[in-house]
Write a protein that holds these residues in place. Structure first.
Motif, mmCIF file in Angstrom:
data_model
loop_
_atom_site.group_PDB
_atom_site.id
_atom_site.type_symbol
_atom_site.label_atom_id
_atom_site.label_comp_id
_atom_site.label_asym_id
_atom_site.label_seq_id
_atom_site.Cartn_x
_atom_site.Cartn_y
_atom_site.Cartn_z
ATOM 1 N N ALA A 105 35.952 42.149 10.285
ATOM 2 C CA ALA A 105 35.115 41.980 9.111
ATOM 3 C C ALA A 105 34.911 43.474 8.627
ATOM 4 O O ALA A 105 35.205 43.692 7.483
ATOM 5 N N ARG A 106 34.642 44.518 9.337
ATOM 6 C CA ARG A 106 34.525 45.919 8.910
ATOM 7 C C ARG A 106 35.755 46.520 8.673
ATOM 8 O O ARG A 106 36.114 47.153 7.537
ATOM 9 N N PHE A 107 37.050 46.093 9.386
ATOM 10 C CA PHE A 107 38.214 46.606 9.086
ATOM 11 C C PHE A 107 38.721 46.157 7.652
ATOM 12 O O PHE A 107 39.353 46.708 7.061
ATOM 13 N N ALA A 108 38.298 44.629 7.467
ATOM 14 C CA ALA A 108 38.965 44.222 6.362
ATOM 15 C C ALA A 108 38.114 44.716 5.160
ATOM 16 O O ALA A 108 38.828 44.911 4.012
ATOM 17 N N GLY A 109 37.036 44.831 5.210
ATOM 18 C CA GLY A 109 36.062 45.641 4.220
ATOM 19 C C GLY A 109 36.736 46.886 3.759
ATOM 20 O O GLY A 109 36.723 47.231 2.460
ATOM 21 N N GLY A 110 37.032 47.749 4.650
ATOM 22 C CA GLY A 110 37.599 49.174 4.464
ATOM 23 C C GLY A 110 38.868 48.980 3.793
ATOM 24 O O GLY A 110 39.263 49.597 2.806
ATOM 25 N N LEU A 111 39.885 48.129 4.212
ATOM 26 C CA LEU A 111 41.229 47.788 3.508
ATOM 27 C C LEU A 111 40.889 47.261 2.069
ATOM 28 O O LEU A 111 41.811 47.834 1.229
ATOM 29 N N ALA A 112 39.924 46.535 1.866
ATOM 30 C CA ALA A 112 39.790 45.988 0.545
ATOM 31 C C ALA A 112 39.247 47.139 -0.158
ATOM 32 O O ALA A 112 39.718 47.062 -1.576
ATOM 33 N N ASP A 113 38.571 47.929 0.355
ATOM 34 C CA ASP A 113 38.087 49.095 -0.669
ATOM 35 C C ASP A 113 39.361 49.906 -1.017
ATOM 36 O O ASP A 113 39.535 50.314 -2.142
ATOM 37 N N LYS A 114 40.367 50.172 -0.011
ATOM 38 C CA LYS A 114 41.585 50.932 -0.430
ATOM 39 C C LYS A 114 42.631 50.102 -1.321
ATOM 40 O O LYS A 114 43.199 50.774 -2.085
ATOM 41 N N TYR A 115 42.727 48.822 -0.967
ATOM 42 C CA TYR A 115 43.950 48.148 -1.679
ATOM 43 C C TYR A 115 43.378 47.423 -2.529
ATOM 44 O O TYR A 115 44.323 46.434 -3.105
ATOM 45 N N GLY A 116 42.329 46.868 -2.634
ATOM 46 C CA GLY A 116 41.768 45.674 -3.367
ATOM 47 C C GLY A 116 41.655 44.467 -2.909
ATOM 48 O O GLY A 116 42.229 44.311 -1.439
ATOM 49 N N PRO A 117 40.722 43.500 -3.076
ATOM 50 C CA PRO A 117 40.463 42.385 -2.281
ATOM 51 C C PRO A 117 41.235 41.095 -2.322
ATOM 52 O O PRO A 117 41.288 40.073 -1.829
#
Length: 510
Positions: free
Chosen positions: A319-331
């Motif tokens: 979850a936290r990893f996906a949240g960080g990647l979504a910040d970087k690359y978009g959701p």
């Protein structure tokens, strides 16, 4: 109030208090699914009673969470958040001493009122207090931590239920809530929208509360009285009219708790529609999976709870990893892939028939739960961040309230509509299975009348032992057929969520 860094002392206190408070609210849904058999036996609750115990809480959340978020923006997010926690822990303690199903249903309403003021306060405090660049990471941390506790709820609930201590599911909220209140009182500053007026949309709250209640009542009564009865069509029609009235009220209100103009934003509309479909599928899937395992497959309640551990592990790791990647690359990619995988997992679970119990878990339920959990772990944090990122900061409390309301409304509909469908599917399967059995028409009617209790259907006591055994097998076979159909519907809802993301979610909110 100036925003603070996530790693600052105040930032850590904010995260601790919001996680603890949110965990209390979220754990009820998952833990109660597992302890329902013990609760049903202890309180002598009927099948409809169980759905009302679940829905009384969700109903108040859905109806009042919107106004709860707005009240936080108006009067102070910390103040309303603390009031919600206080009401919630009082309601929890009262639920723990309930002596009957009707009493528990009423007290679950009290819990729901507290939750409606408490839940939007969590994300609103994070969004208004944590620096923008760290917000996605903070929301991911919140999502992972609350989901860990939420998904750990079934194991805890199962252990307590097997020990005859199901009431402690409610009592455990009291110390957690008290600690959260102390942290907020002494370690977190107040924050509110100073430009907002103090007029609240109580007309809208009343319309949506009664509209959802009537819809729920109507759908839960239809399997018993039929749609042609006024309790069926009358309640559903009145509920729909009140929901239309709610939309009209919101359109005309100078201070609506659900500003309809927010839905002009395609990103905001898309994320909320996605939320509705996904959480309806999630709610139905988890409820019927738990009932199937305990009442049909022969799992203990602890074993049933432990089956969700793979789900929990994925949420903690991803979850936290996906949240960080979504910040970087978009959701966008996460919100298409995650719900699709969740749907695939639910579909896999729909093919599981009668098993030999917990010893068969690894080759029956485990693969579906694995795929389902992985899909949800990719979705939760990016979805929450996308909702909050689609609006200006001044609407953070309102946006949080709307999204949480949508997820609770979806739960109400999942329990009411799919609960009614499950009874209809079960009844239809029973009718076919009873053909050819040596029973009188009156005996068949008594057996069919037990369909409303689903997996807890009781075999009539006046039958010969050999026939009783046949009826028990018929109940198991019929419930399994109903379960398979409901799980396919749940999978379809998750696939609809993925399609919604594909059509409406962009990486940069427009």
């Amino acid at each position: 109030m100036a925003t603070v860094a996530l790693q600052s002392t105040e930032g850590k206190w904010i995260m601790a208090s919001t996680i603890m408070a949110s965990a209390m609210a979220f754990i009820d849904a998952t833990a109660l699914n597992v302890v329902l058999p013990s609760l049903q036996q202890s309180l002598r609750a009927s099948g409809p009673d169980l759905f009302w115990i679940l829905n009384a809480y969700l109903l108040m959340l859905a109806a009042l969470i919107l106004i709860g978020g707005t009240m936080g923006d108006h009067f102070g997010r910390k103040k309303i958040f603390m009031a919600g926690i206080f009401i919630f822990i009082l309601g929890s303690a009262a639920c723990g001493i309930s002596s009957s199903a009707p009493m528990l249903i009423i007290l679950r309403v009290m819990q729901g009122i507290g939750g409606a003021f408490m839940i939007p306060g969590s994300l609103s405090l994070i969004s208004s207090s944590i620096r923008e660049k760290e917000r996605g990471k903070a929301i991911g941390t919140w999502s992972a931590a609350t989901t860990l506790v939420t998904m750990g709820g079934p194991a805890l609930g199962g252990a307590l239920a097997d020990a005859g201590l199901w009431r402690y599911i409610f009592f455990i909220n009291v110390p957690i809530g008290v600690v959260a209140l102390l942290i907020l009182a002494f370690k977190v500053r107040e924050t509110k929208d100073k430009t907002s007026s103090k007029k609240l949309d109580f007309e809208g709250a009343i319309a949506i509360a009664f509209g959802l209640a009537l819809l729920t009542f109507g759908f839960l009564r239809i399997p018993t009285v039929g749609f042609s009865h006024i309790q069926g069509y009358g309640s559903v029609t009145a509920g729909l009219l009140l929901l239309l009235a709610f939309v009209f009220i919101e359109k005309k209100s100078p201070q609506p708790m659900m500003p309809l103009n927010l839905f002009h934003n395609k990103m905001f509309s898309g994320t909320n529609l996605l939320t509705f479909f996904l959480y309806a599928g999630l709610g139905a899937g988890m409820l019927f999976l738990s009932l199937n395992m305990v009442q049909i497959q022969g799992y203990t309640q602890l074993q049933s709870g432990l089956t969700f551990l793979p789900f929990t592990i994925f949420m903690v790791v991803n979850a936290r990893f996906a949240g960080g990647l979504a910040d970087k690359y978009g959701p966008r990619l996460f919100l298409i892939t995650g719900p699709f995988l969740a749907g695939a997992g639910l579909l896999m679970l729909s093919f599981v028939g009668q098993t030999r119990g917990a010893s068969d878990y690894w080759i029956t339920f485990f693969p579906g739960i694995l795929v389902f959990g992985f899909g949800m772990s990719l979705t939760v944090a990016p979805l929450t961040a996308a909702v909050m990122g689609a609006v200006n900061d001044q609407f953070s409390g309102t946006a949080s309230g709307i999204n949480n309301a949508i997820s609770r409304i979806s739960g109400v509909f999942a329990n009411a509509i799919l609960g009614a469908l499950a009874v209809l599917f079960f009844t239809g399967a029973l009718q076919k299975e009873l053909i050819g059995l040596p029973l009188h028409p009156q005996q068949k009617q008594v057996i069919l009348g037990q369909a409303i209790n689903l997996g807890d259907a009781q075999v009539p006591s006046d039958l010969p032992a050999s026939v009783k055994k046949q009826i028990k097998t018929v109940y198991q076979t019929s419930f399994t057929k109903a379960y398979k159909k409901i799980m396919k519907v749940a999978a379809g809802l998750a696939f609809l969520a993925a399609l919604t993301a594909f059509l409406s979610i962009k990486n940069k909110p427009g």
